[in-house]
Enzyme design. Structure first.
Site, short mmCIF file in Angstrom:
data_model
loop_
_atom_site.label_atom_id
_atom_site.label_comp_id
_atom_site.label_asym_id
_atom_site.label_seq_id
_atom_site.Cartn_x
_atom_site.Cartn_y
_atom_site.Cartn_z
N GLY A 191 6.51 1.95 2.75
CA GLY A 191 8.03 1.92 2.88
C GLY A 191 8.76 1.05 1.68
O GLY A 191 9.96 0.89 1.84
N HIS B 226 -24.81 7.22 18.52
CA HIS B 226 -23.46 6.32 18.45
C HIS B 226 -22.95 5.88 19.61
O HIS B 226 -22.60 4.63 19.83
CB HIS B 226 -22.46 7.21 17.62
N ASP C 78 -22.04 7.67 7.56
CA ASP C 78 -22.32 6.52 8.25
C ASP C 78 -23.16 5.61 7.14
O ASP C 78 -22.71 4.00 7.37
CB ASP C 78 -23.29 6.94 9.45
N GLU D 115 -24.71 11.96 17.91
CA GLU D 115 -23.24 11.44 18.37
C GLU D 115 -23.66 10.78 19.75
O GLU D 115 -22.81 9.63 19.76
CB GLU D 115 -22.24 12.51 18.64
N LEU E 246 0.78 -1.11 0.08
CA LEU E 246 -0.14 0.00 0.06
C LEU E 246 1.15 1.13 0.04
O LEU E 246 1.98 1.35 0.29
CB LEU E 246 -0.91 0.12 1.15
N PRO E 247 0.32 2.35 -0.49
CA PRO E 247 1.08 3.63 -0.41
C PRO E 247 1.52 3.95 1.06
O PRO E 247 0.72 3.89 1.95
CB PRO E 247 -0.06 4.68 -1.00
N GLY E 248 2.90 4.43 1.19
CA GLY E 248 3.10 4.58 2.44
C GLY E 248 3.92 3.43 3.44
O GLY E 248 4.26 3.74 4.51
#
Length: 802
Positions: free
Chosen positions: A370, A594, A673, A591, A366-368
C-alpha cells in the site's frame, strides 16, 4: 472625494500615469495618458482586479510624465517631468499647473539622479543583463509564419510562364516528341521559336493548328492522342531531348529566321529566396518560443493535482479521489503521513513549538503493501499541489537528461510551494554508488542521483517542498539519500495483521458494495489469509465476486472466498488435464504421506494447524496435488525450533510415502518440497543459529569478517571452508528429517494406503471423511526425538564421523 482608475494594457510608445479626476486636468493631460488609464468618477459602479481607489483631499498630487527615446546602444533614455495638481472638494475650484522638478530639494535631486542612472539602460537590473524585447517572439513568429503561408499559396496559384513573351493566363500544353521530329520541323521551316537549356529543347511551331491537321499522322500514336485531347488549347509547346553526340542546328535556324536562345530566369528570384528565409526564421522563432520535447516521458508530463480543483486529488484523469478513509491495515504509516498533511494545513500549530516539516518521507515495504495507495491518499487529502512521477522517467539514453528533469521537477514544485513531490520506485535512480549493487558504471544515473541529493538538501534547498519516495528495496539505496535532512522519516509499510486484514476486507467489500451471504465471516477469512498484503486481499475479494458471478449467484458466499484463497495459494484447477493410471496413484500416495506426517506432527506439538483438504487435481501453478493446511488462527511472529523441524518432516512426508509404497521407486514430484525444505534447513543452520556444531553465529557475517558493505563475496575470506561446513550440516539435517518421515509413514501403513486409495478414486477428500482417516494416525518415538532437536541421536554413525 474618491477616485478609481483602471490600468489598461501598456503600449510600446511612451506613457504617463495620473491620479486625479478633475475634468480640467483630464482635458489637459489626455494627450499623454489617455491610452494608459481610464478614470472613473465618485462612487464607481464597478471595480476590476487591478483598480486602485485613492482618497483625495485638499492636497497636491504629483504625476510623473515619462518622455522616452530609444537608442540602439543605450536602450530607452527617459526624461521625467512632474505634474502637480491641487485637488479640492469642489470640482469648480480645482486648479492644476505643470512644472519641472525643484532643484532645491537635495533628496529629490539625488532621487532623480538615481532614477536616471537606473533607467538609462532599461534592461540592466542589479548589474545583470536582462534583455526584454519590445515585441514578443511569439508575435514575430506568428506574423512571419502567416506571411510565409500566404506567399507560398500565392506562388502556387500563380500561372507558369514556360516561354518569355507569351501571354499570361493562357493554358499551355507540353507535348514530348522525338528529336528527329524537331530536326524535321527545322528543315521544313515550321519552327517559330526555340529555347535550348543544355540537352533540353523547347520549341513552338509557326502555325499550331495547321500543323496539327496535316502532320498528326506522322507522330507516334501516344503523341497523336495527346494532341487530340488538347486541340482546344491556345498554345502548344513541344519538348525534346538532344542526343549528346548531335549538335543543335543553329545555322539552319539562323537561315530560317528562327528566334532561339536560352530560357530566361523568371522574375522574383530574390523574392523567392527571401520568402524561404522568412519561412525558416518563422519556424526557428516558433521552436525557440515553444520548445518541442521528443521524449514521451518528459517532466512536462508530470501530473499536478490540486485539492479542490477540477482534477484535485485524482489518481488518474477519470479515476476517483483516494483519501485516508480508503486506507486500512497500515495505521502506523497512515498516522505518519496524516501528520505531514496536518502540518501543511495548519503550520502555526507546529512552528510556534520550533518544529519544521520533514524534508522527505521514504515509504518502504513489500510489493502490494500500500505504499502508492498512501501517496494517493496524501494527494487526495493535501490542500497543496501534489506532483507525482516515476523514477524511471528521469533516466534515458541521452546524457544529462535525468539531471535536467530533476531540476525541472523541483523548479516546478518550488514555484507552487508549498507542495509535495511523490517519486515512485525511487531505487531506479538512487542505488548506492559504492558498487555493491551496481554491475557496471552508469554515469547518467549517478548524475541524476547527485542532482536529486542537491535539490533535496543542497545549498539552494527549499523546505517548502516535501518529497515522498516509495521503494521495496531500501537496502540498495544510497546512504546519502537516506540520511536525515533528506529523508527525515523512513516509514515501513508492513503486511497487515489479522485485525488489519479484516479492516482491509471490510473496506473493499463496502467499496464494491458486495452482497455477502449469511455464512460469510470476514474475521475467519482474515485468519485464512496470513501473509496476504493489501493488494492480495483486494484481488481476493474480486476473485470471490467473479466466482460467485460465474455460478449466477446473487450473494458471495463463504465457499467463494475459500476457493479464491486456494486459487491465490495453489492456482486454478485444470478442467481439461486429469491424472491417469500410475501417475494418479503415485500423486495420491504422495499427498496422503503429507497428510499422515503433518497429522503426526500436530499430535505432538500443541497449537499446530491440521490438514483440512487433499486434492490431486492439477493446478495452473504446476502442482499435480494439493494439501491444504490452514495457517494458525492468530498471527505468529516467531517460529520455534520444534515447529521448524516439524515443518521439515512434513515437507518430506510425500517423498517418504513414495519410497515406502513403491519400494524405493521414487518420482520427481517432490522437487518443490525438496526446494522449500532445503531453504528452510539452510536458514536454520546459517542464519537462525539452530545448529549445535556451527553455533549461534551468522555465517555470512562471520565468513566476511564482520558487517561489510563493500560488496565482496561472503565466502571470499575463508576460501570456502565455512560454506563447506554449512553444506554438510544442511545435508545431515535434511537426511535426518527424511528418515523420521519414513518412520512415521511405516508406523501408519493402513492409513496411508486407505487414504491414498480413496483420494485416487474421488480426486478430492476433505471434511469429516478426511478427519476419520487422520484420527487413526500415531506418532513414533523417532519423531518426538527429532522435534526436540536431538537428531544426532538418530544418526550415531554420521555424528561420530563428523
Amino acid at each position: 472625494m474618491t477616485t478609481t482608475f483602471e490600468f489598461l494594457q501598456p503600449r510600446i510608445h511612451g506613457f504617463a500615469t495620473c491620479c486625479s479626476s478633475n475634468s480640467l486636468l483630464y482635458s489637459k493631460a489626455s494627450r499623454f495618458f489617455n491610452d494608459r488609464c481610464r478614470v472613473y468618477r465618485q462612487n464607481p459602479n464597478r471595480f476590476v482586479s487591478n483598480s486602485i481607489t485613492l482618497p483625495l483631499q485638499k492636497k497636491q498630487v504629483t504625476v510623473l510624465r515619462n518622455h522616452e527615446r530609444f537608442n540602439l546602444w543605450d536602450g530607452f533614455s527617459r526624461k521625467k517631468s512632474r505634474l502637480v495638481v491641487n485637488c479640492q472638494e469642489d470640482d469648480q475650484n480645482e486648479s492644476s499647473s505643470e512644472e519641472e522638478e525643484s532643484s532645491q530639494s537635495t533628496p529629490a535631486k539625488s532621487e532623480r539622479k538615481r532614477e536616471k542612472k537606473e533607467d538609462k539602460v532599461w534592461w540592466s537590473k542589479g548589474k545583470k543583463w536582462q534583455w526584454q524585447p519590445i515585441i514578443q517572439a511569439q508575435g514575430i513568429g506568428v506574423l512571419l509564419l502567416q506571411l510565409s503561408v500566404v506567399m507560398f499559396v500565392m506562388r502556387l496559384l500563380r500561372p507558369g510562364i514556360p516561354l518569355p513573351g507569351s501571354e499570361p493566363r493562357i493554358q499551355t500544353t507540353f507535348v514530348s516528341v522525338p528529336y528527329s521530329e524537331f530536326l524535321s520541323k527545322v528543315n521544313s521551316n515550321q519552327v517559330q521559336k526555340v529555347e535550348v537549356d543544355g540537352v533540353q529543347v523547347l520549341f513552338k511551331l509557326r502555325d499550331d493548328g495547321k500543323w496539327q491537321e496535316s502532320e498528326t499522322s506522322r507522330l507516334s500514336q501516344s503523341s497523336e492522342s495527346l494532341l487530340r485531347t488538347v486541340a482546344p488549347t491556345k498554345r502548344v509547346v513541344y519538348s525534346t531531348t538532344r542526343p549528346g553526340d548531335i549538335k543543335t542546328p543553329y545555322e539552319k535556324m539562323l537561315g530560317n529566321n528562327v528566334e532561339f536562345g536560352s530560357p530566361e530566369k523568371r522574375s522574383g528570384g530574390f523574392f523567392n529566396s527571401a520568402l524561404i528565409a522568412l519561412f525558416y526564421i518563422a519556424v526557428l522563432a516558433g521552436l525557440i518560443r515553444f520548445p518541442v520535447s521528443f521524449s514521451t516521458s518528459s517532466t512536462g508530463q508530470l501530473r499536478t493535482r490540486k485539492a479542490g480543483g477540477p482534477d484535485g486529488g485524482k489518481v488518474s484523469g477519470g479515476g476517483e479521489t483516494i483519501t485516508f478513509a480508503d486506507v486500512a491495515g497500515v495505521d502506523e504509516a497512515k498516522e505518519e503521513l496524516e501528520e505531514i498533511v496536518e502540518f501543511l494545513r495548519n503550520p502555526e500549530k507546529y512552528v510556534r513549538l520550533g518544529a519544521r516539516p520533514p524534508r522527505g518521507v521514504l515509504l518502504v515495504g513489500l510489493p502490494g503493501t500500500g505504499k502508492t495507495l498512501l501517496a494517493k491518499a496524501v494527494a487526495g487529502e493535501a490542500e497543496v499541489p501534489f506532483i507525482s512521477c516515476s523514477a524511471s522517467e528521469f533516466v534515458e539514453l541521452y546524457v544529462g537528461m535525468g539531471a535536467s528533469r530533476v531540476r525541472d521537477l523541483f523548479a516546478r514544485a518550488k514555484k507552487e510551494a508549498p507542495s509535495i513531490i511523490f517519486i515512485d520506485e525511487i531505487d531506479a535512480v538512487a542505488k548506492s554508488r559504492d558498487g555493491k549493487f551496481r554491475m557496471g558504471s552508469n554515469d547518467e544515473r549517478e548524475q541524476t542521483l547527485n542532482q536529486l541529493l542537491t535539490e533535496m538538501d543542497g545549498f539552494d534547498s527549499n523546505s517548502a517542498v516535501i518529497v515522498l519516495g516509495a521503494t521495496n528495496r531500501a537496502d540498495v539505496l544510497d546512504p546519502a539519500l537516506r540520511r536525515p535532512g533528506r529523508f527525515d522519516r523512513v516509514v515501513t509499510v508492513e503486511t497487515p495483521d489479522k485485525i488489519g486484514r479484516e479492516s482491509i476486507l471490510r473496506v473493499h467489500v463496502s467499496k464494491k458494495e458486495l452482497p455477502l451471504g449469511d455464512d460469510v465471516n470476514l474475521g475467519s477469512i482474515a485468519s485464512m489469509t496470513t501473509g496476504f498484503t493489501g493488494a492480495d486481499l483486494a484481488n481476493l475479494v474480486n476473485e470471490a465476486a467473479l466466482l460467485a458471478g460465474r455460478k449466477n449467484k446473487t450473494n458471495v458466499e463463504k465457499i467463494d472466498f475459500i476457493q479464491a484463497v486456494e486459487r491465490s495459494i495453489a492456482g486454478i484447477e485444470k478442467k481439461s488435464a486429469r491424472l491417469k493410471g500410475n501417475e494418479k496413484a503415485v500423486v495420491a500416495r504422495h499427498e496422503a504421506g503429507h497428510a499422515v506426517v503433518g497429522t503426526a506432527v500436530a499430535n505432538l506439538l500443541t497449537g499446530q494447524p491440521r490438514v483440512e483438504k487433499l486434492s490431486i487435481l492439477p493446478r495452473t501453478g504446476g502442482a499435480l496435488g494439493f494439501t491444504y493446511i490452514p495457517p494458525t488462527s492468530e498471527d505468529r511472529y516467531l517460529l520455534f525450533i520444534d515447529e521448524l523441524l516439524g515443518r521439515l518432516v512434513t515437507l518430506l512426508g510425500g517423498r517418504a510415502a513414495e519410497e515406502v509404497v513403491y519400494s524405493g521407486r521414487i518420482s520427481t514430484g517432490a522437487f518443490d518440497d525438496i526446494r522449500r525444505a532445503t531453504d528452510m534447513a539452510y536458514k536454520a543452520v546459517a542464519e537462525y543459529g539452530l545448529n549445535q556444531k556451527i553455533g549461534p553465529v551468522s555465517v555470512a557475517t562471520l565468513s566476511g569478517g564482520g558487517i561489510d558493505d563493500s560488496g565482496g563475496s561472503p565466502w571470499g575470506r575463508d576460501q570456502g571452508k565455512l560454506v563447506d561446513l554449512v553444506q554438510k550440516e544442511v545435508t545431515i539435517l535434511l537426511q535426518s528429517a527424511l528418515d523420521v518421515a519414513l518412520s512415521v509413514v511405516r508406523a501408519n501403513p493402513d492409513v496411508l494406503e486407505g487414504l491414498g486409495a480413496q483420494l485416487e478414486e474421488k480426486e478430492k477428500v476433505e471434511g469429516e471423511e478426511l478427519q476419520k482417516w487422520l484420527s487413526m494416525v500415531v506418532a513414533p518415538e523417532e519423531l518426538a526425538v527429532f522435534v526436540e532437536g536431538k537428531q544426532e541421536l538418530l544418526l550415531p554413525a554420521q555424528a561420530s564421523s563428523s
